[in-house]
Design a protein around this motif. Structure first.
Motif, PDB file in Angstrom:
ATOM      1  N   ALA A  80      -0.044  -8.555 -12.333  1.00  0.00           N
ATOM      2  CA  ALA A  80      -0.469  -7.630 -11.537  1.00  0.00           C
ATOM      3  C   ALA A  80       0.291  -7.232 -10.417  1.00  0.00           C
ATOM      4  O   ALA A  80      -0.001  -6.229  -9.590  1.00  0.00           O
ATOM      5  N   HIS A  81       1.259  -8.094 -10.113  1.00  0.00           N
ATOM      6  CA  HIS A  81       2.142  -7.893  -9.200  1.00  0.00           C
ATOM      7  C   HIS A  81       2.837  -6.697  -8.973  1.00  0.00           C
ATOM      8  O   HIS A  81       2.824  -6.064  -7.864  1.00  0.00           O
ATOM      9  N   GLY A  82       3.280  -6.291 -10.020  1.00  0.00           N
ATOM     10  CA  GLY A  82       3.848  -4.896 -10.017  1.00  0.00           C
ATOM     11  C   GLY A  82       3.135  -3.850  -9.670  1.00  0.00           C
ATOM     12  O   GLY A  82       3.429  -2.870  -8.923  1.00  0.00           O
ATOM     13  N   LEU A 123       1.662  -1.471   7.747  1.00  0.00           N
ATOM     14  CA  LEU A 123       0.429  -2.328   7.999  1.00  0.00           C
ATOM     15  C   LEU A 123      -0.591  -2.158   7.237  1.00  0.00           C
ATOM     16  O   LEU A 123      -1.198  -3.023   6.381  1.00  0.00           O
ATOM     17  N   ILE A 124      -1.143  -1.030   6.918  1.00  0.00           N
ATOM     18  CA  ILE A 124      -2.303  -0.516   6.201  1.00  0.00           C
ATOM     19  C   ILE A 124      -1.988  -0.822   4.608  1.00  0.00           C
ATOM     20  O   ILE A 124      -3.153  -1.516   4.184  1.00  0.00           O
ATOM     21  N   GLY A 125      -1.066  -0.425   4.123  1.00  0.00           N
ATOM     22  CA  GLY A 125      -0.581  -0.659   2.862  1.00  0.00           C
ATOM     23  C   GLY A 125      -0.761  -2.115   2.489  1.00  0.00           C
ATOM     24  O   GLY A 125      -1.389  -2.558   1.440  1.00  0.00           O
ATOM     25  N   THR A 126      -0.108  -3.052   3.228  1.00  0.00           N
ATOM     26  CA  THR A 126      -0.067  -4.500   3.180  1.00  0.00           C
ATOM     27  C   THR A 126      -1.827  -4.928   2.998  1.00  0.00           C
ATOM     28  O   THR A 126      -1.987  -5.687   2.221  1.00  0.00           O
ATOM     29  N   VAL A 127      -2.398  -4.460   4.040  1.00  0.00           N
ATOM     30  CA  VAL A 127      -3.613  -5.015   4.567  1.00  0.00           C
ATOM     31  C   VAL A 127      -4.587  -4.918   3.167  1.00  0.00           C
ATOM     32  O   VAL A 127      -5.461  -5.577   2.575  1.00  0.00           O
ATOM     33  N   ILE A 128      -4.695  -3.346   2.943  1.00  0.00           N
ATOM     34  CA  ILE A 128      -5.582  -3.054   1.706  1.00  0.00           C
ATOM     35  C   ILE A 128      -5.032  -3.830   0.387  1.00  0.00           C
ATOM     36  O   ILE A 128      -6.032  -4.259  -0.348  1.00  0.00           O
ATOM     37  N   VAL A 129      -3.779  -4.005   0.282  1.00  0.00           N
ATOM     38  CA  VAL A 129      -3.186  -4.659  -1.118  1.00  0.00           C
ATOM     39  C   VAL A 129      -3.970  -6.128  -1.164  1.00  0.00           C
ATOM     40  O   VAL A 129      -4.347  -6.542  -2.034  1.00  0.00           O
ATOM     41  N   ALA A 130      -3.911  -6.538   0.120  1.00  0.00           N
ATOM     42  CA  ALA A 130      -4.144  -8.041   0.444  1.00  0.00           C
ATOM     43  C   ALA A 130      -5.659  -8.051  -0.029  1.00  0.00           C
ATOM     44  O   ALA A 130      -5.968  -9.020  -0.862  1.00  0.00           O
ATOM     45  N   LEU A 131      -6.336  -7.198   0.426  1.00  0.00           N
ATOM     46  CA  LEU A 131      -7.826  -7.284   0.158  1.00  0.00           C
ATOM     47  C   LEU A 131      -8.256  -6.873  -1.204  1.00  0.00           C
ATOM     48  O   LEU A 131      -9.101  -7.725  -1.934  1.00  0.00           O
ATOM     49  N   ILE A 132      -7.576  -6.079  -2.168  1.00  0.00           N
ATOM     50  CA  ILE A 132      -7.645  -6.068  -3.351  1.00  0.00           C
ATOM     51  C   ILE A 132      -7.443  -7.370  -4.225  1.00  0.00           C
ATOM     52  O   ILE A 132      -7.822  -7.782  -5.151  1.00  0.00           O
ATOM     53  N   GLY A 133      -6.303  -7.954  -3.807  1.00  0.00           N
ATOM     54  CA  GLY A 133      -5.866  -9.097  -4.311  1.00  0.00           C
ATOM     55  C   GLY A 133      -6.923 -10.314  -4.212  1.00  0.00           C
ATOM     56  O   GLY A 133      -7.132 -10.790  -4.941  1.00  0.00           O
ATOM     57  N   LEU A 134      -7.637 -10.440  -3.013  1.00  0.00           N
ATOM     58  CA  LEU A 134      -8.541 -11.410  -2.627  1.00  0.00           C
ATOM     59  C   LEU A 134      -9.725 -11.027  -3.707  1.00  0.00           C
ATOM     60  O   LEU A 134     -10.218 -11.955  -4.266  1.00  0.00           O
ATOM     61  N   LEU A 135     -10.043  -9.652  -3.856  1.00  0.00           N
ATOM     62  CA  LEU A 135     -11.342  -9.247  -4.826  1.00  0.00           C
ATOM     63  C   LEU A 135     -10.909  -9.800  -6.063  1.00  0.00           C
ATOM     64  O   LEU A 135     -11.712 -10.423  -6.856  1.00  0.00           O
ATOM     65  N   VAL A 257      -4.093 -14.257  -0.935  1.00  0.00           N
ATOM     66  CA  VAL A 257      -4.058 -13.121  -0.193  1.00  0.00           C
ATOM     67  C   VAL A 257      -2.795 -12.982   0.380  1.00  0.00           C
ATOM     68  O   VAL A 257      -2.289 -11.770   0.603  1.00  0.00           O
ATOM     69  N   VAL A 258      -2.165 -14.153   0.669  1.00  0.00           N
ATOM     70  CA  VAL A 258      -0.706 -14.077   1.269  1.00  0.00           C
ATOM     71  C   VAL A 258       0.132 -13.486   0.416  1.00  0.00           C
ATOM     72  O   VAL A 258       0.989 -12.460   0.572  1.00  0.00           O
ATOM     73  N   GLY A 259      -0.134 -14.071  -0.985  1.00  0.00           N
ATOM     74  CA  GLY A 259       0.994 -13.420  -1.980  1.00  0.00           C
ATOM     75  C   GLY A 259       0.630 -11.839  -2.112  1.00  0.00           C
ATOM     76  O   GLY A 259       1.830 -11.256  -2.548  1.00  0.00           O
ATOM     77  N   SER A 260      -0.754 -11.329  -2.540  1.00  0.00           N
ATOM     78  CA  SER A 260      -0.880 -10.092  -2.624  1.00  0.00           C
ATOM     79  C   SER A 260      -0.398  -9.230  -1.447  1.00  0.00           C
ATOM     80  O   SER A 260       0.053  -8.145  -1.653  1.00  0.00           O
ATOM     81  N   ALA A 261      -0.409  -9.661  -0.272  1.00  0.00           N
ATOM     82  CA  ALA A 261       0.039  -8.967   0.702  1.00  0.00           C
ATOM     83  C   ALA A 261       1.675  -8.795   0.843  1.00  0.00           C
ATOM     84  O   ALA A 261       2.104  -7.641   1.267  1.00  0.00           O
ATOM     85  N   LEU A 262       2.244  -9.937   0.263  1.00  0.00           N
ATOM     86  CA  LEU A 262       3.471  -9.727   0.152  1.00  0.00           C
ATOM     87  C   LEU A 262       4.043  -8.560  -0.556  1.00  0.00           C
ATOM     88  O   LEU A 262       4.875  -8.040  -0.771  1.00  0.00           O
ATOM     89  N   ALA A 263       3.244  -8.641  -1.969  1.00  0.00           N
ATOM     90  CA  ALA A 263       3.666  -7.592  -2.939  1.00  0.00           C
ATOM     91  C   ALA A 263       3.436  -6.073  -2.443  1.00  0.00           C
ATOM     92  O   ALA A 263       4.017  -5.325  -2.485  1.00  0.00           O
ATOM     93  N   GLY A 264       2.336  -5.993  -1.623  1.00  0.00           N
ATOM     94  CA  GLY A 264       1.998  -4.599  -1.012  1.00  0.00           C
ATOM     95  C   GLY A 264       3.123  -4.378  -0.045  1.00  0.00           C
ATOM     96  O   GLY A 264       3.647  -3.214   0.068  1.00  0.00           O
TER      97      GLY A 264
END
Lengths: 353, 243
Positions: A80-82, A123-135, A257-264
């Motif tokens: 789902a990284h893409g 900032l916002i894009g990164t944070v939201i994607v990080a949260l979705i990744g966590l979910l 979360v860190v990984g998802s944030a980096l993708a975002g």
């Protein structure tokens, strides 16, 4: 009995010879031939002069390094990284348009965008994607740790669903299908590198800076901090880490979360550098998988080297192929994969799980 | 009527439908205890059941100072003050010796052990601090596994076959270390096949046969009784040569 043994010896000898022959052919086709082309034929293709320039200034490879944080960290096969990448880009794009306005048919120009109008969406894009990744990790993946195939299937499903959910979002954006986030005016200029008078865009330097910065911080985090040690130990033997009084689920959630944030973050920067469109997610995912295959799973350094090799191969082959055939440059990318896998089946820096 | 340190009560463990532990009950008040038995008798399953390590399904009750452990995640059990040295050491190949020790965050409350004290206890580890976990000799690996467990500052240390695959001189050294730890007031639960190690560390001996505690005896009794050794351990009796 003796005959069977002799047969076996003969077979092994034969296969050794065949392997040697195979290597010889591989080297001839992928090393000697390209070298000859570069040295004797390339100048006639008309692109030779610009080659090195185009190879070093494509920041795509550095972006891919961002994308690969999670593979290197946790051996989670996150397909789902893409989608995370594209989602981060879209969130930032929408936000920027809301802040600045729709602009013309071609989107915004950098004259209209200040540094804040870029940093805030980042900032916002990164944070939201990080949260979705966590979910996603908490709801779907933590039950399937260590089961690569299941994780791959789950994340492919999520990736398809996310990509489809993003489709209606295009309508609200106006203009063509491919959209890009605008760089702020601050970055959109040339700087003189004072190396034989080369003028270089500041945006590419910014991307390079961010990528190197993230690469270094990830390395420091993994190598020197307690959390980093726990992550590495957890990849080796999760149950044992837990039996030492460490909440490994929490640590893995942090890593994810860190990984998802980096993708975002990669998506926002990628959307600023290139553009965002349906299907772009699959492209980036493909690149990042190729990088992981080349560099080897579970190695951050491998991801960096892999992305550099991929970028250089793609750009050099595009530049040296005859100008009518540049779109075949993608083939050389997979030649690279084939060669690496033939020599090191686990990738350049890969270790068995 | 104070709670015992560890109380195991009617514990059954299953791998799918295969039963590995059957109505295991015993108590540890403190000091050193050893559980001996042959391979495949359920010793490691018992360790995993106490530590909350999957995959066996566990029923019954295991209480540590009155706190129920069954159903608790492994890291919470360790945090209560139980250190674990697993069978086969289970070091982390990705980490150096030093990193193995520094990754442990000390348990709140008891902060007796520090990385420096571990190096004092096992000077060999300090010499090899930059080496990877997989580059160590068997004895060094065992020292590291013990040091790692001690750093969690346990009150009870569970060790699953620490003598496995080690040279007799190393076993001697470990026995000395365990005696030192015992004198410092650490309770040790030793799971062993090696009669020599088991009897030199613990006076109280529990014998495990086919997933149950078959007998309770003392080190002295066990050493004197070749018949007991043969029946429960299937070893050539230690005392026989002298008899």
């Amino acid at each position: 009995m003796a005959a069977v043994a002799a047969q076996r010896v003969k077979l092994t000898a034969l296969s050794a010879h065949m392997r040697l022959a195979l290597y010889a052919v591989l080297i001839l086709v992928f090393v000697v031939f390209p070298l000859v082309w570069i040295l004797f034929l390339a100048p006639t293709t008309g692109t030779g002069a610009t080659t090195f320039g185009s190879a070093v200034h494509d920041p795509k490879d550095f972006l891919i390094t961002l994308l690969n944080g999670i593979f290197g960290l946790m051996r989670v096969v996150n397909m789902a990284h893409g989608a995370f990448f594209l989602l981060g880009g879209y969130i930032a794009l929408k936000l920027q348009r809301q802040l600045v306005g729709q602009g013309s048919v071609f989107g915004l120009t950098s004259d209209q965008v200040t540094l804040v109008h870029w940093l805030y969406p980042v900032l916002i894009g990164t944070v939201i994607v990080a949260l979705i990744g966590l979910l996603m990790q908490q709801v779907f993946l933590r039950w399937n740790q260590g089961q690569d195939l299941r994780q791959a299937l789950i994340t492919i499903a999520i990736s398809i669903i996310l990509a489809d959910l993003m489709l209606p979002g295009y309508k609200g954006l106006g203009g063509g299908i491919a959209q890009d986030i605008s760089w702020p005016k601050t970055f959109d200029k040339f700087v003189n590198l004072h190396v034989s008078g080369i003028q270089y865009t500041l945006t590419r330097l910014v991307i390079l800076g961010i990528a190197v910065g993230i690469g270094v911080s990830l390395t420091v985090w993994l190598k020197w901090t307690r959390t980093g040690m726990v992550i590495r130990a957890g990849v080796d033997d999760r149950a044992m880490v837990s039996a030492l009084g460490i909440n490994i689920q929490l640590t893995f959630a942090i890593a994810f979360v860190v990984g998802s944030a980096l993708a975002g973050l990669g998506g926002v920067i990628g959307g600023s550098f290139a553009s965002l469109a349906p299907g772009v997610d699959a492209n980036w995912l493909l690149y990042s998988l190729v990088v992981v295959i080349i560099g080897g799973m579970g190695s951050l350094g491998g991801a960096a080297v892999g992305s550099l090799l991929l970028g250089l191969t793609g750009n050099f082959s595009a530049a040296y192929l005859p100008s009518n055939y540049t779109y075949y440059s993608i083939i050389f990318t997979f030649v690279l994969v084939a060669v690496v896998l033939a020599v090191k089946p686990l990738g350049l820096f890969g270790r068995p799980a | 009527m104070s709670e015992p340190l560890l109380a195991v009560e009617d514990v059954n463990a299953y791998y799918d439908r295969a039963q590995a532990l059957e109505d295991v009950s015993f108590e540890i008040a403190g000091g050193s205890t050893s559980i001996i038995g042959r391979n495949g008798m359920g010793k490691t399953t018992l360790c995993n059941a106490i530590m909350g390590i999957p995959p066996a399904g566990v029923t019954g009750s295991i209480r540590y100072k009155g706190t129920e452990l069954v159903g608790r995640p492994s890291y919470k059990i360790a945090k209560l003050g139980i250190g674990y040295v697993p069978q086969g050491r289970r070091l982390f190949p990705s980490l150096s010796v030093d990193e193995h020790l520094r990754m442990i965050s000390p348990r709140a409350g008891g902060r007796r052990w520090t990385v420096d004290r571990i190096y004092e206890l096992f000077p060999r580890l300090k010499e090899r601090r930059r080496n990877g976990g997989a580059q160590l000799s068997g004895g060094e690996q065992q020292m590291l596994a013990i040091g790692r467990a001690l750093l969690t500052n346990p009150e009870l240390l569970i060790m699953d076959e620490p003598s496995e695959g080690l040279a007799p001189t190393i076993i001697e050294l470990l026995i000395e270390t365990f005696k030192k730890l015992d004198e410092e007031g650490l309770a040790i639960l030793l799971i062993e096949q090696n009669l020599g190690m088991a009897t030199s560390i613990a006076e109280r001996q529990l014998v495990m046969v086919a997933g149950s505690i078959a007998a309770e005896t003392t080190a002295a009794q066990l050493l004197q009784d070749p018949e007991l050794q043969r029946r429960y351990l299937g070893v050539e009796p230690l005392a026989a040569e002298h008899a």
